[in-house]
Design a protein around this motif. Structure first.
Motif, PDB file in Angstrom:
ATOM      1  N   PRO A 191       6.204  -6.142  -3.221  1.00  0.00           N
ATOM      2  CA  PRO A 191       4.572  -6.631  -2.647  1.00  0.00           C
ATOM      3  C   PRO A 191       3.638  -5.086  -3.303  1.00  0.00           C
ATOM      4  N   GLU A 192       4.226  -4.737  -3.931  1.00  0.00           N
ATOM      5  CA  GLU A 192       3.790  -4.039  -5.284  1.00  0.00           C
ATOM      6  C   GLU A 192       2.413  -4.524  -5.559  1.00  0.00           C
ATOM      7  N   LEU A 193       1.093  -3.848  -4.931  1.00  0.00           N
ATOM      8  CA  LEU A 193      -0.414  -3.674  -5.723  1.00  0.00           C
ATOM      9  C   LEU A 193      -0.460  -4.245  -6.765  1.00  0.00           C
ATOM     10  N   GLY A 194       0.229  -3.524  -8.267  1.00  0.00           N
ATOM     11  CA  GLY A 194       0.850  -4.634  -9.398  1.00  0.00           C
ATOM     12  C   GLY A 194       1.166  -5.139  -9.917  1.00  0.00           C
ATOM     13  N   ALA A 195       2.124  -5.853  -8.721  1.00  0.00           N
ATOM     14  CA  ALA A 195       2.479  -6.998  -9.143  1.00  0.00           C
ATOM     15  C   ALA A 195       2.332  -8.211  -7.957  1.00  0.00           C
ATOM     16  N   ALA A 253       0.373   3.361 -12.090  1.00  0.00           N
ATOM     17  CA  ALA A 253       1.349   2.442 -11.686  1.00  0.00           C
ATOM     18  C   ALA A 253       1.428   1.537 -11.267  1.00  0.00           C
ATOM     19  N   SER A 254       0.209   0.631 -10.988  1.00  0.00           N
ATOM     20  CA  SER A 254      -0.300  -0.470 -10.665  1.00  0.00           C
ATOM     21  C   SER A 254      -0.433  -1.427 -12.015  1.00  0.00           C
ATOM     22  N   GLY A 255      -0.679  -1.017 -13.061  1.00  0.00           N
ATOM     23  CA  GLY A 255      -0.836  -1.512 -14.365  1.00  0.00           C
ATOM     24  C   GLY A 255       0.478  -1.619 -15.076  1.00  0.00           C
ATOM     25  N   LEU A 256       1.449  -0.762 -14.922  1.00  0.00           N
ATOM     26  CA  LEU A 256       2.664  -0.746 -15.799  1.00  0.00           C
ATOM     27  C   LEU A 256       3.961  -2.260 -14.558  1.00  0.00           C
ATOM     28  N   SER A 257       3.296  -2.235 -13.192  1.00  0.00           N
ATOM     29  CA  SER A 257       3.724  -3.667 -12.333  1.00  0.00           C
ATOM     30  C   SER A 257       2.864  -4.480 -13.440  1.00  0.00           C
ATOM     31  N   PHE A 258       1.746  -5.196 -12.919  1.00  0.00           N
ATOM     32  CA  PHE A 258       0.670  -6.015 -13.867  1.00  0.00           C
ATOM     33  C   PHE A 258       1.488  -6.422 -14.992  1.00  0.00           C
ATOM     34  N   LEU A 259       1.944  -5.338 -15.706  1.00  0.00           N
ATOM     35  CA  LEU A 259       2.668  -5.891 -17.077  1.00  0.00           C
ATOM     36  C   LEU A 259       3.928  -6.441 -17.216  1.00  0.00           C
ATOM     37  N   GLY A 260       4.605  -6.372 -15.919  1.00  0.00           N
ATOM     38  CA  GLY A 260       5.586  -6.460 -15.305  1.00  0.00           C
ATOM     39  C   GLY A 260       6.410  -5.346 -16.291  1.00  0.00           C
ATOM     40  N   LEU A 261       6.807  -4.534 -15.916  1.00  0.00           N
ATOM     41  CA  LEU A 261       7.308  -2.890 -15.958  1.00  0.00           C
ATOM     42  C   LEU A 261       7.326  -2.114 -15.117  1.00  0.00           C
ATOM     43  N   GLY A 262       6.954  -2.233 -14.091  1.00  0.00           N
ATOM     44  CA  GLY A 262       7.500  -1.317 -12.686  1.00  0.00           C
ATOM     45  C   GLY A 262       7.673  -2.397 -11.938  1.00  0.00           C
ATOM     46  N   ALA A 263       7.019  -2.172 -10.838  1.00  0.00           N
ATOM     47  CA  ALA A 263       7.660  -2.652  -9.620  1.00  0.00           C
ATOM     48  C   ALA A 263       8.363  -4.243  -9.851  1.00  0.00           C
ATOM     49  N   GLN A 264       9.960  -4.861 -10.069  1.00  0.00           N
ATOM     50  CA  GLN A 264       9.566  -6.647 -10.340  1.00  0.00           C
ATOM     51  C   GLN A 264       9.949  -6.854  -8.649  1.00  0.00           C
ATOM     52  N   ALA A 265       9.581  -8.599  -9.233  1.00  0.00           N
ATOM     53  CA  ALA A 265       9.018  -9.478  -7.979  1.00  0.00           C
ATOM     54  C   ALA A 265      10.804  -9.958  -7.236  1.00  0.00           C
ATOM     55  N   PRO A 266      10.933  -9.947  -5.549  1.00  0.00           N
ATOM     56  CA  PRO A 266       9.506 -10.230  -5.401  1.00  0.00           C
ATOM     57  C   PRO A 266       8.807  -8.979  -4.417  1.00  0.00           C
ATOM     58  N   LEU A 320       1.362  -1.025  -0.100  1.00  0.00           N
ATOM     59  CA  LEU A 320      -0.222   0.049   0.263  1.00  0.00           C
ATOM     60  C   LEU A 320       0.846   1.188   0.112  1.00  0.00           C
ATOM     61  N   GLY A 321       2.119   0.939   0.967  1.00  0.00           N
ATOM     62  CA  GLY A 321       2.746   2.372   0.835  1.00  0.00           C
ATOM     63  C   GLY A 321       3.548   2.829  -0.882  1.00  0.00           C
ATOM     64  N   ILE A 322       4.205   1.484  -1.148  1.00  0.00           N
ATOM     65  CA  ILE A 322       4.662   1.031  -2.170  1.00  0.00           C
ATOM     66  C   ILE A 322       4.101   2.430  -3.687  1.00  0.00           C
ATOM     67  N   THR A 323       2.788   1.627  -3.303  1.00  0.00           N
ATOM     68  CA  THR A 323       2.054   1.691  -4.443  1.00  0.00           C
ATOM     69  C   THR A 323       1.615   3.172  -3.934  1.00  0.00           C
ATOM     70  N   MET A 324       1.204   4.010  -3.157  1.00  0.00           N
ATOM     71  CA  MET A 324       0.443   5.150  -2.837  1.00  0.00           C
ATOM     72  C   MET A 324       1.678   6.440  -3.331  1.00  0.00           C
ATOM     73  N   GLY A 325       3.023   6.300  -2.678  1.00  0.00           N
ATOM     74  CA  GLY A 325       4.173   6.409  -2.442  1.00  0.00           C
ATOM     75  C   GLY A 325       4.943   6.573  -3.828  1.00  0.00           C
ATOM     76  N   ILE A 326       4.143   6.094  -5.326  1.00  0.00           N
ATOM     77  CA  ILE A 326       4.273   6.029  -6.321  1.00  0.00           C
ATOM     78  C   ILE A 326       3.767   7.202  -7.020  1.00  0.00           C
ATOM     79  N   GLY A 327       2.086   6.989  -6.575  1.00  0.00           N
ATOM     80  CA  GLY A 327       0.905   7.931  -7.142  1.00  0.00           C
ATOM     81  C   GLY A 327       1.510   9.735  -7.012  1.00  0.00           C
ATOM     82  N   PHE A 328       1.947   9.816  -5.389  1.00  0.00           N
ATOM     83  CA  PHE A 328       2.291  11.277  -4.922  1.00  0.00           C
ATOM     84  C   PHE A 328       3.632  11.332  -5.240  1.00  0.00           C
ATOM     85  N   PHE A 329       4.349  11.076  -5.319  1.00  0.00           N
ATOM     86  CA  PHE A 329       5.944  11.179  -5.954  1.00  0.00           C
ATOM     87  C   PHE A 329       5.562  11.821  -7.656  1.00  0.00           C
ATOM     88  N   ALA A 330       5.035  10.458  -8.673  1.00  0.00           N
ATOM     89  CA  ALA A 330       4.958  10.840  -9.925  1.00  0.00           C
ATOM     90  C   ALA A 330       4.547  11.884 -10.229  1.00  0.00           C
TER      91      ALA A 330
END
Length: 298
Positions: A247-251, A232-245, A96-106
């Motif tokens: 815990p970003e929500l899209g990932a 950001a969640s969509g990009l992570s869902f497609l494998g282009l954002g946060a990488q495994a492992p 939650l903090g990672i995803t919201m942090g990306i949103g705020f900083f962007a």
């Protein structure tokens, strides 16, 4: 007693700072929109959970335990466990903090650049305005998520580049809003008076124009955070954002897409949290627009 109470309230109003008085007036208007107020409280709750939650969780979001993989929601694992046996509740709280942090900083990065570009374009006009607006038109010609995908493919897939990519497609929207507000403000009499007194362009722009056009900027920022979180969640869902492992929500959502029918809880809970974030900022942004719109003042 009523006259005395009125006098006391009047004295208190006089001693209050303009900022405090403005905030009270704003909150009074916002209270009229119950949905927006709910969104505001939900945002506060999500921010508190994002900050405090990871400190209170007892499990490691990266710890695997294959003896409990695919376990559904239970007293021990509130949101169940994923295909690696990791506790989904713990991962969602950390994500939650990672995803919201990306949103705020962007939003902060893209908004800052967009505001500066819009101020320069609107204030100076002429050839500068024409060049800047044509560049903005080029950026607007690309759908936001496609522009972000193109930038990520060039820059590389990681969270820092996701922030940059999302921030870049925030710039045109902020620039256009600020340019329009600046054009409407720069020809007012008090701006002409400041020019006649010899005030510098920087002083006029940042001290006299910017403070008077903050309302649409704040509204756009609150609405764009929802877009940034979703992108950001969509990009992570497609494998282009946060990488495994991570815990970003899209990932986390991406991890669960291969097990939708057998273990739907893996994707369900991070998806619901993303929905709550987007819903909260959208309804709050709409209420903020009504509260800050001068046309709504009586």
């Amino acid at each position: 007693m009523s006259a005395e109470s009125a006098n006391i309230k009047a004295k208190q109003a006089k001693t209050e700072s303009p900022l405090k008085r403005s905030f009270k007036e704003f909150y009074k208007k916002l209270k009229k929109n119950k949905t927006a107020l709910f969104g505001g409280y939900l945002i506060i709750a999500l921010i508190i959970i994002a900050i405090v939650g990871p400190l209170l969780t007892t499990m490691d979001p990266y710890e695997t335990d294959y003896s409990v993989k695919f376990v559904g929601p239970s007293a021990e694992h509130w949101f169940g466990a994923d295909h690696h046996g990791r506790d989904i509740f713990t991962r969602v709280i950390h994500g939650l903090g990672i995803t919201m942090g990306i949103g705020f900083f962007a939003t902060i990065l893209g908004g800052t650049v967009g505001v500066l570009v819009g101020l320069i374009s609107g204030y100076y006009g002429g050839r500068i305005d024409s060049i800047i607006m044509r560049l903005i038109d080029i950026l607007l010609a690309f759908p936001g998520i496609l522009l972000a995908l193109a930038l990520i493919s060039i820059l590389g897939a990681n969270m820092q580049n996701v922030i940059i990519a999302v921030a870049i497609f925030a710039i045109p929207t902020f620039a256009r809003i600020v340019r329009g507000s600046t054009l409407a403000t720069k020809n007012l009499e008090y701006i002409d008076a400041m020019k006649a007194l010899g005030a510098s362009d920087i002083r006029i722009i940042f001290k006299h124009i910017l403070p008077n056009i903050l309302s649409p900027i704040i509204v756009q920022a609150s609405l764009f955070i929802a877009t940034a979180v979703l992108s950001a969640s969509g990009l992570s869902f497609l494998g282009l954002g946060a990488q495994a492992p991570s815990p970003e929500l899209g990932a986390i959502l991406s991890d669960g897409r291969d097990f939708m029918w057998d273990a739907g809880h893996i994707a369900l809970f991070p998806g619901l949290v993303i929905m709550l974030i987007v819903l909260a900022f959208n309804v709050f942004g709409d209420g903020l627009r009504d509260a800050l719109d001068p046309k709504m003042k009586k």
